[in-house]
Design a protein around this motif. Structure first.
Motif, PDB file in Angstrom:
ATOM      1  N   LEU A  26       1.233  28.741  -4.344  1.00 33.13           N
ATOM      2  CA  LEU A  26       0.197  27.770  -4.731  1.00 33.13           C
ATOM      3  C   LEU A  26      -0.886  28.423  -5.577  1.00 33.13           C
ATOM      4  O   LEU A  26      -1.350  27.862  -6.563  1.00 33.13           O
ATOM      5  N   LEU A  27      -1.278  29.615  -5.166  1.00 32.12           N
ATOM      6  CA  LEU A  27      -2.336  30.295  -5.916  1.00 32.12           C
ATOM      7  C   LEU A  27      -1.857  30.674  -7.312  1.00 32.12           C
ATOM      8  O   LEU A  27      -2.596  30.562  -8.289  1.00 32.12           O
ATOM      9  N   GLY A  30      -1.759  27.762  -9.230  1.00 33.36           N
ATOM     10  CA  GLY A  30      -3.089  27.167  -9.278  1.00 33.36           C
ATOM     11  C   GLY A  30      -3.615  26.947 -10.675  1.00 33.36           C
ATOM     12  O   GLY A  30      -4.114  25.873 -10.999  1.00 33.36           O
ATOM     13  N   VAL A  33      -1.927  24.100 -12.258  1.00 34.97           N
ATOM     14  CA  VAL A  33      -2.280  22.829 -11.623  1.00 34.97           C
ATOM     15  C   VAL A  33      -3.682  22.394 -12.033  1.00 34.97           C
ATOM     16  O   VAL A  33      -3.936  21.223 -12.316  1.00 34.97           O
ATOM     17  N   VAL A  34      -4.582  23.367 -12.077  1.00 40.87           N
ATOM     18  CA  VAL A  34      -5.958  23.047 -12.443  1.00 40.87           C
ATOM     19  C   VAL A  34      -6.010  22.455 -13.849  1.00 40.87           C
ATOM     20  O   VAL A  34      -6.818  21.572 -14.151  1.00 40.87           O
TER      21      VAL A  34
END
Lengths: 49, 619
Positions: A26-27, A30, A33-34
């Motif tokens: 996820l990181l 990230g 995604v951001v």
């Protein structure tokens, strides 16, 4: 770094090490995604997150 | 003795707020929405923090600790486990939630640091009590009891949706908890959504709509049966298991699976603002009845587990005063005390208390068994006559100043008796969702037109919504046939029989508005369709000015009661400052405004062209 230490402590206390790969991915994702940011709080749902 | 000053914060989910306690005493607490003028503002409560610090006269650097009202990592764990359990369902919700977490909420400590650094250097511990511990603390520590059973019920915190705890001295011990997704609050919210109201603010409307349902009808009984047979398994101890086939909140971006609901209940989801039919009212009644069954069972379990004679409550569901009254009627506890800011805003206060008593281990002193430590919920800002006058001069307002409050009170009570609607702005603003006589709109409850006028011309809200009375505590026997205490408007009572008017034949089959406008009692403005009223009892100790006004009104009319509704219009938070109050006064058809010792008549004011209010969310 403080964040990672705190997160590790949390996972250790909660015995939830299985979450490490998921959080790592996820990181890493990230940033991507951001870039596709959307409004998080839909107006018709109790904000459970 | 070293001073312990703790700042409590709730933010980023529903109603953000800040609270400050010094040496265990609440100095100030306020919702961010009152300052930002954005209803249910969930952003970091910078303005509320500035206020509580200024009220205490304490610099940020002098804090002993900062408390945030939940544990972000634990919430993140719940999210990941939920998505994992329901996968591959919930992908869309996952993709919506994760950016927020990866960008901000996962780095919560840093985020809070960044915001708090604006007030000064943060050298003290930043602590995160669990969400339901914050609720439990907000219910127990300011209560008047040395020992009490604690019941907290809301939508969801981290994992817990309901907890039962035992509070004794300065300790809180958790005895049982119910976990997400099985949530009484979310069950009620799902029906709020299905009935066309906004989740997390329309629950009051659902509660107000329920009495219009026909309790004798087969449809209502059928709805109850279907809810209990298909949607929710209610266990004898009050714990519940939701049938997640019917609910989408865990993985989707809506509350309900509408197709399944329509198939089960036989009615479609009501569109917001559309007409309300009898079937909607019956469904509202059904879910209210089901929720009452659940909560009363939870209260029984709480009593059995703790053996306590005192109960304290918090969490959003504790704002459902009809349910609270069912617990009272069940006679399970000798005393019940409910945190007036039972929702998430009150979590700020609870978090601060939890740190004071549990983290620092400070002892707790309870004094009078009847008095709590909430200062009657008057914990917000107040304004001096000078500040009020400055605002009035800025708006070129026409006013009269009464140096003697008694003369003003007599004058205003006469205006109320003459049918005038009066904005009443005094002293410190209330903490919690209720206006308790310091930021209120007042009227004569005997006037049969008041309910309609207040709803449609002053508050601009749905015509069916009831109004609450503020009554002199000594007059509750006269109006409600029993001695009772409800200082925070968190209980309902049934109107005394001699005050009621007889029901016409076939009354239950009248249309909603025919029933509503039928004069049901000698105080029709506050008599709900089922002869209930959500009451605030007022004493000279709790609010001297308000008490005097109601007493003067009683002297004139024989009626020791006033209609009390919050000083705001639909979609807006309750007014905070004199400017908010004067602006609202000029935007509505309120007849008079009293701020401190100043009295204004609407028809005397210049026709100032006020900027049109921004379009706000109707709820």
């Amino acid at each position: 770094m403080d964040f990672l230490k705190e997160l590790f402590r949390f996972l250790k206390i909660r015995k939830k090490f299985w979450m490490i790969p998921l959080i790592a991915i996820l990181l890493i994702l990230g940033l991507l995604v951001v870039l596709t940011e959307t409004s998080a709080l839909a107006p018709f749902i109790y904000s459970i997150f | 003795m070293t001073r312990t000053a703790i700042l409590g914060i709730s933010a980023f989910y529903h109603d953000s707020a800040a609270a400050l306690i010094v040496n265990g005493k609440i100095i100030a607490a306020a919702h961010e929405e009152r300052f930002s003028r954005i209803k249910h503002d969930s952003r970091f409560p910078a303005k509320a923090i500035s206020y509580v610090l200024s009220e205490a006269g304490i610099r940020f650097e002098e804090m002993s600790a900062i408390a945030f009202y939940d544990k972000p990592f634990l919430k993140f764990e719940r999210l990941l486990e939920t998505y994992h359990a329901f996968a591959p369902c919930g992908l869309k919700s996952f993709l919506t939630a994760m950016p927020v977490w990866i960008k901000d909420k996962l780095f919560f400590r840093k985020l809070l640091h960044r915001e708090l650094q604006k007030f000064g250097e943060l050298k003290v511990p930043l602590l995160f009590p669990e969400h339901h511990l914050s609720h439990a603390s907000s219910a127990f520590y300011p209560s008047p009891f040395e020992e009490a059973a604690i019941l907290t019920i809301d939508g969801v915190g981290e994992w817990a949706t309901t907890t039962i705890c035992l509070g004794k001295g300065n300790e809180i011990r958790k005895l049982k908890e119910l976990h997400f997704p099985h949530s009484v609050g979310l069950l009620y919210s799902a029906f709020t959504y299905y009935l066309g109201f906004r989740v997390n603010s329309g629950e009051y409307k659902l509660m107000g709509l329920a009495p219009y349902g026909n309790s004798q009808s087969l449809q209502t009984a059928g709805f109850c049966r279907k809810i209990l047979d298909e949607m929710v398994d209610v266990r004898p101890d009050g714990s519940i298991i939701l049938n997640m086939d019917y609910f989408r909140f865990a993985t989707g971006l809506t509350m309900t699976n509408e197709l399944k609901w329509k198939k089960l209940l036989g009615i479609s989801r009501r569109e917001a603002e559309s007409e309300i039919n009898q079937e909607h009212m019956n469904l509202a009644l059904a879910i209210q009845q089901v929720t009452e069954i659940i909560v009363v069972r939870l209260a029984e379990t709480t009593r059995n587990l703790t053996g306590c004679k005192n109960l304290v409550m918090a969490g959003g569901v504790a704002l459902n005063c009809v349910i609270n009254s069912k617990i009272r009627e069940a006679g399970l506890f000798e005393n019940i005390w409910i945190q007036p800011a039972a929702g998430d805003a009150g979590g700020s206060l609870g978090a601060a208390y939890a740190v004071h008593h549990i983290y620092f281990g400070n002892s707790r002193v309870t004094g009078d068994q009847l008095a709590d430590s909430m200062n009657s919920a008057y914990l917000g800002p107040q304004y001096t006559d000078r500040e009020i006058e400055r605002t009035l001069l800025r708006y070129d307002a026409k006013y009269t100043y009464h140096a003697d409050f008694s003369a003003l009170s007599t004058n205003v009570s006469q205006l109320l008796a003459d049918g005038q609607i009066v904005g009443w702005f005094q002293g410190r603003m209330e903490f919690g969702p209720r206006a308790l006589g310091n930021r209120s709109i007042l009227a004569d409850p005997r006037n049969p037109e008041i309910q309609k006028t207040l709803n449609l011309k002053i508050k601009f809200r749905e015509g069916f919504r009831p109004f609450a009375p503020s009554v002199l505590k000594e007059d509750t026997v006269h109006f409600f046939g029993e001695k009772m205490s409800s200082p925070y408007m968190l209980f309902v009572a049934s109107l005394n029989l001699p005050i009621r008017s007889p029901e016409p034949e076939n009354y239950a089959n009248f249309g909603m508005y025919d029933r509503l406008y039928h004069q049901r009692s000698s105080v029709p403005a506050i008599t709900h369709i089922d002869y209930s009223a959500r009451i605030q009892t007022v004493t000279a100790q709790s609010n001297p000015r308000f008490y005097q006004l109601i007493s003067d009104f009683k002297q004139l009319t024989g009626c020791g009661m006033l209609v009390n509704t919050s000083f705001n219009v639909r979609g807006e938070p309750i007014v905070c400052s004199p400017e908010d109050a004067f602006t609202d006064f000029m935007h509505t058809e309120m007849d008079y405004l009293v701020m401190g010792n100043y009295l204004m008549k609407r028809s005397d004011q210049n026709r100032i062209v006020f900027p049109k209010k921004p379009q706000v969310n109707p709820d």
